[in-house]
Design a protein around this motif. Structure first.
Motif, PDB file in Angstrom:
ATOM      1  N   LYS A 267      30.445  48.152  38.485  1.00 30.82           N
ATOM      2  CA  LYS A 267      29.459  47.135  38.027  1.00 30.82           C
ATOM      3  C   LYS A 267      29.478  45.947  39.118  1.00 30.82           C
ATOM      4  N   TYR A 342      35.414  42.527  35.201  1.00 27.07           N
ATOM      5  CA  TYR A 342      34.292  42.135  35.828  1.00 27.07           C
ATOM      6  C   TYR A 342      34.080  40.737  35.957  1.00 27.07           C
TER       7      TYR A 342
ATOM      8  N   PHE C  13      26.657  50.398  33.201  1.00 28.18           N
ATOM      9  CA  PHE C  13      26.606  50.370  34.500  1.00 28.18           C
ATOM     10  C   PHE C  13      26.418  51.705  35.385  1.00 28.18           C
TER      11      PHE C  13
END
Lengths: 349, 250, 202
Positions: A267, A342, C13
């Motif tokens: 990501k 993340y 994602f």
């Protein structure tokens, strides 16, 4: 060979059998009990020994006896049980015996919980038992790697005559993934001329022992053993590096956590953050050199663990101040999620 | 010149470290004589304990493993399971076998593990300098029962042979003593049977040997033998507590 | 409803070029219900169906005391790229076989995702309209078909019909792999249950 779906625990057991292990001594504890159950089913059919010991203490000492007698022996447990086995592990290291110990880590301290954790890192790589000794610790991250690591663990144990720990966690032990097993037919196990197999009146008695009353003698012996450890540090480091060439931030994680970190890195990359991963596969010997080199090139290192921060100490020692080393951990059996990792990455770049 | 006395082949040429008057030397010799007589030196693996006999791995002329404190029956189990054709024996004291290693002892017995255990009961921890053992008699003074073992505080001594003989696993359990020539000869016969049982795959055999510890009892060797006879034998009666051969005949 | 699927692929994602996105396929399925309903088994069949279709798969059960009679659930990921975290926090597909599981996990389903619920045991409807809801009276159907233990496979059939992560041909191979060799006779009865769910129109 066809791929089959297998639980991590069962994959360890099958791989151990294929690696020539015919002596398994266990004691039930969640979340690794499938290893014992698998061994109990299979061993009698292949002329092997499965024995449910009266305790983890007894099990590791049965491994001591069997390993001393020259066979490939294994035991498995989970965190509280490994604490009990630590005495035996120290004796095994002190008597230079090869064996494989599996720790499917759960949360601690004390009875803790049964969900996945990585809070036994210190215990595994910094001792656990008493005395000056080392133990090779292999920490796979997928079920296929569990299979490969089991073979590796037995080979390294025999090669260096020392205990090797295969370290997983509740998630790896319980989950299923496709695996393929290498063909091991015709593979010969190493001869062990030091084992107690009976002198047959052909040689001097072999003695398996860790007691040396004279300090000079013991020091010399340990120093000699240390040469072996240094050789291992030079030759047996294993790790995976991904996206480290252009990385501005490197994440360090092992085992199941590394999988979660990979999703977070994906990501980050999608959002233009150059993140990379160093995943130690051997926790000892630790991949210090690659982390040390990376630390000189990046803005920051982020270590992610299912603990309050144990491996991060070795990461900091490796980075040696070349860049900040941050830590993100969940503990008590809580597994971090990619989105949270993340968010942590974004804090430092 | 005819040889009238010599060391058994199964004893190595290393001076024993035991105290003067200690009966470990006698029992070591008996075990070695039995190994010689059965011709099993080349296939025997011994397991040494933690305690006064910790160096037994230097004294017996066969392959040996040194076990952690109390773990000898587990280590012996591992050895026997690895190579069932080997003859595996442990040599353990009362602290090792009946305190820290009780679980290993009981469960090896319950499994009927095909091993031989030589259990030296001298009612005291010798190597660490004379502390209370699980077999220390009521009233007996030791370093850690300086006012005599008191039941209210320290409970009762354990009779291992009687306890183990309640299990179905063992094939042979006998308590002997080495306080006299007659009893020494009895002890040797028991040890030989305990090894022969293993050769015959009859399962778990244990010989408990009442022994002296003159140093830590604070007695001369002769006084110690008297003390054993007057105090230990009444509490730990000699005899066969289990023998599956006799049961089958009966 | 292809547009809805694209929606949650983006959230997961996945590769972000349009071309890649069209072929990117990841199914994160959460099977949840009571212990004893066959939750782990239907998850295993799903994982094998993915494997037989040359996809990457993982299967992660809940474990511990809840195995023994309480709630059970199982996370299955089927993807055309290697599986990272095997934990399904936000399922693309939720298979709910009891009310506690339905109420607990309903809100975690990704927008555009599917909820397949055993309406014999769950009488309420989802509290949201950005997902696809497929009620099926699996337990009642199993009872009517005299295969009372196979409600899990009936609802699994419905999952295949709506999520289409495997063909019925692949599902058969998966069932053959999942049934123990000593119980081959169970293959046909499982397939019968799956087909009933697959063909159910409610």
């Amino acid at each position: 060979m066809d791929k089959v779906l297998m639980k991590g625990n069962e994959a360890i057991a099958e791989a151990a059998i294929r690696a020539g292990c015919r002596h398994f001594f266990g004691y039930p504890i969640t979340p690794q009990t499938e290893i014992s159950a698998y061994m109990a089913r299979r061993m009698p059919k292949i002329g092997g020994t499965f024995l449910q010991a009266e305790s983890e203490v007894a099990a590791i000492n049965m491994v001591y006896g069997a390993a001393g007698a020259g066979v490939r022996a294994m035991t498995s447990s989970s965190s509280p049980g490994i604490s009990l086995k630590s005495e035996g592990i120290s004796y095994i290291a002190g008597a230079d015996l090869p064996c494989v110990i599996v720790n499917i880590v759960r949360a601690g301290p004390g009875l803790g919980g049964i969900q996945p954790a990585q809070s036994d890192y210190f215990q595994a790589v910094k001792g656990g038992g008493h005395g000056d000794y080392r133990m090779i610790v292999v920490a796979p991250s997928s079920i296929q790697e569990i299979v490969d690591s089991t073979f590796l663990a037995f080979d390294l144990a025999d090669k260096y005559r020392m205990p090797v720990m295969l370290m997983g966690d509740g998630m790896l032990g319980q989950m299923m993934e496709p695996v393929a097993f290498p063909d091991t037919t015709g593979v010969k196990l190493p001869e062990k001329e030091w084992a107690t197999t009976g002198t047959k009146k052909m040689r001097k008695p072999n003695i398996i022992n860790s007691l040396y009353i004279q300090p000079d003698e013991l020091e010399a012996l340990i120093k000699n053993r240390w040469k072996k450890y240094i050789e291992i540090e030079q030759n047996e480091v294993r790790f995976e590096a991904e996206g480290t060439e252009d990385a501005e931030i490197i994440l360090v994680a092992y085992g199941a956590t590394a999988r979660i970190v990979k999703a977070a890195i994906k990501k980050a990359r999608e959002n233009g953050i150059k993140a990379g991963l160093i995943r130690p596969i051997t926790l000892w010997p630790f991949p210090s050199d690659v982390i040390s080199a990376a630390a000189k090139k990046v803005k920051a290192i982020l270590c992610v663990e299912m603990s309050m921060g144990q491996m991060v100490e070795d990461v900091r020692l490796s980075a040696a101040g070349a860049c900040p080393v941050h830590f993100y951990g969940r503990t008590g059996g809580v597994v971090p999620i990619p989105a949270d990792v993340y968010d942590e990455i974004r804090r430092y770049v | 010149m005819a040889i009238v006395f010599q060391k058994p082949k199964a004893l190595s040429d290393v001076p024993l470290h035991y105290c003067p008057g200690c009966t470990h030397g006698i029992v070591h010799r008996l075990v070695a004589e039995v190994i010689d007589e059965l011709g099993i030196e080349g296939s025997t693996i011994g397991v040494a304990p933690v305690g006064c006999a910790v160096f037994a791995y230097n004294y017996f002329n066969c392959d040996m493993q040194e076990a952690a404190h109390g773990r000898a029956p587990a280590v012996a189990t591992g050895i026997k399971r690895a190579n069932p054709e080997n003859i595996v024996f442990t040599y353990q004291g009362d602290g090792d076998l009946a305190a820290i290693g009780t679980a290993e002892t009981v469960h090896a017995a319950a499994r009927g593990e095909n091993i031989t255990i030589i259990f030296i009961n001298n009612a005291i921890y010798g190597m660490t300098g004379g502390q209370m053992a699980p077999t220390t008699l009521v009233g007996q003074v030791t370093q850690t029962s300086p006012y005599g073992r008191k039941v209210e505080a320290q409970g009762y001594p354990i009779r291992m042979s009687e306890m183990l003989s309640t299990l179905e696993g063992p094939s042979y359990i006998k308590r002997c003593s080495v306080d006299s020539i007659k009893n020494i000869n009895d002890t040797k016969r028991a040890i030989k049977k305990a090894f022969q049982n293993q050769i015959d795959k009859k399962g778990f055999s244990l010989v408990e040997v009442l022994s002296t510890c003159p140093t830590n009892w604070g007695l001369s060797p002769v006084e110690a033998l008297d003390w054993l006879r007057e105090n230990m034998i009444p509490h730990y009666p000699l005899g066969t507590y289990k023998d599956i051969d006799a049961e089958q005949k009966a | 409803m292809p547009s809805k699927r694209l929606n949650y692929i983006a959230i997961r994602f996945m590769p972000h070029t349009a071309a890649e996105r069209r072929i990117a396929m990841t199914y994160e399925i959460l099977f949840a219900g009571f212990g004893g309903q066959g939750i782990l088994f239907s998850g295993k069949v799903a994982a094998y169906a993915g494997l037989m279709g040359d996809m990457e798969v993982s299967w992660l059960p809940s474990y511990g005391p809840e195995m023994r009679g309480g709630t059970a659930n199982c996370h299955v990921i089927i993807s055309d790229s290697p599986v990272g975290s095997p934990i399904v926090n936000n399922p693309t597909d939720l298979v709910a076989m009891n009310l506690p599981s339905f109420t607990k996990f309903e809100k975690t389903v990704l927008t555009g995702g599917n909820i397949i619920a055993d309406s014999s045991l769950i009488s309420i409807k989802p509290d949201r309209d950005d997902i696809n809801f497929y009620p099926i009276p699996a337990t009642q159907m199993a009872s009517d078909m005299e295969i009372p233990k196979l409600a899990n496979m009936i609802i699994f059939g419905k999952l295949i019909a709506v999520s289409k992560f495997a063909t019925m041909e692949t599902v058969r191979k998966a069932v053959e792999k999942s049934v123990p060799p000593s119980k081959k006779e169970l293959i046909e009865v499982n397939m019968k249950a799956i087909e009933a769910g697959y063909n159910y129109i409610g």
